[in-house]
Design an enzyme around this catalytic site. Structure first.
Site, PDB file in Angstrom:
ATOM      1  N   PRO A   9       0.790  -1.228   0.000  1.00  0.00           N
ATOM      2  CA  PRO A   9       0.000   0.000   0.000  1.00  0.00           C
ATOM      3  C   PRO A   9       0.824   1.281   0.000  1.00  0.00           C
ATOM      4  O   PRO A   9       1.860   1.365   0.659  1.00  0.00           O
ATOM      5  CB  PRO A   9      -0.827  -0.116   1.286  1.00  0.00           C
ATOM      6  N   ASN A  10       0.317   2.217  -0.765  1.00  0.00           N
ATOM      7  CA  ASN A  10       0.838   3.588  -0.859  1.00  0.00           C
ATOM      8  C   ASN A  10       2.155   3.705  -1.629  1.00  0.00           C
ATOM      9  O   ASN A  10       2.626   4.817  -1.861  1.00  0.00           O
ATOM     10  CB  ASN A  10       0.987   4.227   0.539  1.00  0.00           C
ATOM     11  N   ARG A  17       4.326  10.966  -1.974  1.00  0.00           N
ATOM     12  CA  ARG A  17       4.197  10.530  -0.593  1.00  0.00           C
ATOM     13  C   ARG A  17       5.425  10.908   0.238  1.00  0.00           C
ATOM     14  O   ARG A  17       6.524  10.406  -0.029  1.00  0.00           O
ATOM     15  CB  ARG A  17       4.057   9.008  -0.639  1.00  0.00           C
ATOM     16  N   TYR A  22      10.673   9.151   1.725  1.00  0.00           N
ATOM     17  CA  TYR A  22      10.734   8.157   0.645  1.00  0.00           C
ATOM     18  C   TYR A  22      11.388   8.657  -0.637  1.00  0.00           C
ATOM     19  O   TYR A  22      11.543   7.891  -1.589  1.00  0.00           O
ATOM     20  CB  TYR A  22       9.316   7.628   0.361  1.00  0.00           C
ATOM     21  N   ASN A  74       8.258  -5.292  -0.744  1.00  0.00           N
ATOM     22  CA  ASN A  74       8.038  -4.200   0.210  1.00  0.00           C
ATOM     23  C   ASN A  74       6.554  -4.206   0.557  1.00  0.00           C
ATOM     24  O   ASN A  74       5.725  -3.693  -0.209  1.00  0.00           O
ATOM     25  CB  ASN A  74       8.451  -2.856  -0.393  1.00  0.00           C
ATOM     26  N   ALA A  77       2.907  -0.794   4.960  1.00  0.00           N
ATOM     27  CA  ALA A  77       2.397  -0.866   6.331  1.00  0.00           C
ATOM     28  C   ALA A  77       1.947  -2.280   6.723  1.00  0.00           C
ATOM     29  O   ALA A  77       1.919  -2.612   7.919  1.00  0.00           O
ATOM     30  CB  ALA A  77       1.249   0.117   6.504  1.00  0.00           C
ATOM     31  N   HIS A  80       3.862  -4.555   9.227  1.00  0.00           N
ATOM     32  CA  HIS A  80       3.740  -4.465  10.686  1.00  0.00           C
ATOM     33  C   HIS A  80       2.433  -5.045  11.223  1.00  0.00           C
ATOM     34  O   HIS A  80       2.190  -4.973  12.426  1.00  0.00           O
ATOM     35  CB  HIS A  80       3.859  -2.991  11.107  1.00  0.00           C
ATOM     36  N   GLU A  98      12.849  -8.958   1.995  1.00  0.00           N
ATOM     37  CA  GLU A  98      12.024  -7.847   2.492  1.00  0.00           C
ATOM     38  C   GLU A  98      12.783  -6.536   2.256  1.00  0.00           C
ATOM     39  O   GLU A  98      13.963  -6.444   2.593  1.00  0.00           O
ATOM     40  CB  GLU A  98      11.796  -8.049   3.997  1.00  0.00           C
ATOM     41  N   HIS A 100      12.627  -2.201   2.600  1.00  0.00           N
ATOM     42  CA  HIS A 100      12.011  -0.936   3.024  1.00  0.00           C
ATOM     43  C   HIS A 100      12.881   0.204   2.542  1.00  0.00           C
ATOM     44  O   HIS A 100      14.110   0.179   2.739  1.00  0.00           O
ATOM     45  CB  HIS A 100      11.857  -0.884   4.544  1.00  0.00           C
ATOM     46  N   ILE A 101      12.239   1.171   1.936  1.00  0.00           N
ATOM     47  CA  ILE A 101      12.964   2.337   1.422  1.00  0.00           C
ATOM     48  C   ILE A 101      13.573   3.113   2.590  1.00  0.00           C
ATOM     49  O   ILE A 101      14.733   3.525   2.541  1.00  0.00           O
ATOM     50  CB  ILE A 101      11.995   3.231   0.614  1.00  0.00           C
ATOM     51  N   SER A 102      12.778   3.291   3.630  1.00  0.00           N
ATOM     52  CA  SER A 102      13.246   4.028   4.813  1.00  0.00           C
ATOM     53  C   SER A 102      13.891   3.052   5.801  1.00  0.00           C
ATOM     54  O   SER A 102      13.718   1.825   5.686  1.00  0.00           O
ATOM     55  CB  SER A 102      12.062   4.740   5.478  1.00  0.00           C
ATOM     56  N   ARG A 107      12.557   4.292  13.159  1.00  0.00           N
ATOM     57  CA  ARG A 107      11.283   5.030  13.117  1.00  0.00           C
ATOM     58  C   ARG A 107      10.393   4.645  14.314  1.00  0.00           C
ATOM     59  O   ARG A 107      10.886   4.204  15.337  1.00  0.00           O
ATOM     60  CB  ARG A 107      10.619   4.817  11.752  1.00  0.00           C
ATOM     61  N   ARG A 111       6.543   0.434  13.961  1.00  0.00           N
ATOM     62  CA  ARG A 111       7.204  -0.096  12.757  1.00  0.00           C
ATOM     63  C   ARG A 111       8.305  -1.109  13.115  1.00  0.00           C
ATOM     64  O   ARG A 111       9.014  -1.596  12.236  1.00  0.00           O
ATOM     65  CB  ARG A 111       7.812   1.038  11.927  1.00  0.00           C
TER      66      ARG A 111
HETATM   67  C1  DQA Z   1       7.990   1.206   4.162  1.00  0.00           C
HETATM   68  C2  DQA Z   1       8.015   1.404   5.680  1.00  0.00           C
HETATM   69  C3  DQA Z   1       6.672   1.096   6.283  1.00  0.00           C
HETATM   70  O1  DQA Z   1       6.709   1.276   7.681  1.00  0.00           O
HETATM   71  C4  DQA Z   1       5.628   2.025   5.706  1.00  0.00           C
HETATM   72  O2  DQA Z   1       4.351   1.723   6.229  1.00  0.00           O
HETATM   73  C5  DQA Z   1       5.612   1.997   4.214  1.00  0.00           C
HETATM   74  C6  DQA Z   1       6.885   2.014   3.504  1.00  0.00           C
HETATM   75  C7  DQA Z   1       9.325   1.624   3.495  1.00  0.00           C
HETATM   76  O3  DQA Z   1       9.493   1.302   2.326  1.00  0.00           O
HETATM   77  O4  DQA Z   1      10.145   2.295   4.118  1.00  0.00           O
HETATM   78  O5  DQA Z   1       4.561   2.034   3.594  1.00  0.00           O
HETATM   79  O6  DQA Z   1       7.793  -0.169   3.883  1.00  0.00           O
END
Ligand code: DQA
Length: 145
Positions: A9-10, A17, A22, A74, A77, A80, A98, A100-102, A107, A111
């Protein structure tokens, strides 16, 4: 070798975003970067993004029937929250990294849990878009085989 790059998502809203977290690159930019890298490595890549948990579950199951060799995932959310995604990865047994960009480790407390991690051969976080190509390299080198 066939790799599925699966985004939750997102992540279709990259660029818009929270760019401070990101980055300013779009989802299209991300796909292009991965495609270019995959071509160099001689790896076939498929892309799928959904905002819906069930659609991500279907994509993981479909990857099994399509003979996908590895998943760069990825889950956004759902990382979690989703036991169902963990179970799907365990069901298909496809080596998954797995991403994650961040740097989620630095954080919010909510998370700090990753359900999918238990079914992944590696986790790459905090490296921006480059984390996806690093994940692809891990799978191409045969991690989890
Ligand atoms: C994410 C980190 C997640 O906590 C967040 O909900 C995302 C992006 C990342 O790519 O850093 O949607 O997966």
């Amino acid at each position: 070798m066939k790799i599925l790059v699966l985004n939750g998502p997102n992540l279709n809203m990259l660029g818009t975003r929270e760019p401070a977290i990101y980055g300013s690159g779009t989802y299209d930019d991300l796909q292009q970067m991965i495609r270019t890298h995959a071509e160099k490595c001689g790896v076939e890549v498929l892309f799928y993004q959904s905002n819906h948990e069930g659609a991500l579950l279907d994509a993981i199951q479909q990857a099994y029937f399509d003979g996908v060799d590895g998943i760069v995932f990825n889950p956004g959310a759902y990382t979690h929250t989703s036991v169902a995604l963990l179970d799907a990865l365990k069901t298909v047994g496809i080596p998954t990294v797995e991403v994650h960009i961040s740097n989620v480790a630095k954080r919010e407390d909510f998370r700090q849990i990753s359900y999918v991690r238990a079914a992944c051969v590696a986790t790459v976080m905090g490296k921006g878009f480059a984390g996806y190509t690093e994940a692809l390299d891990i799978l191409a080198k045969g991690a989890g085989q």
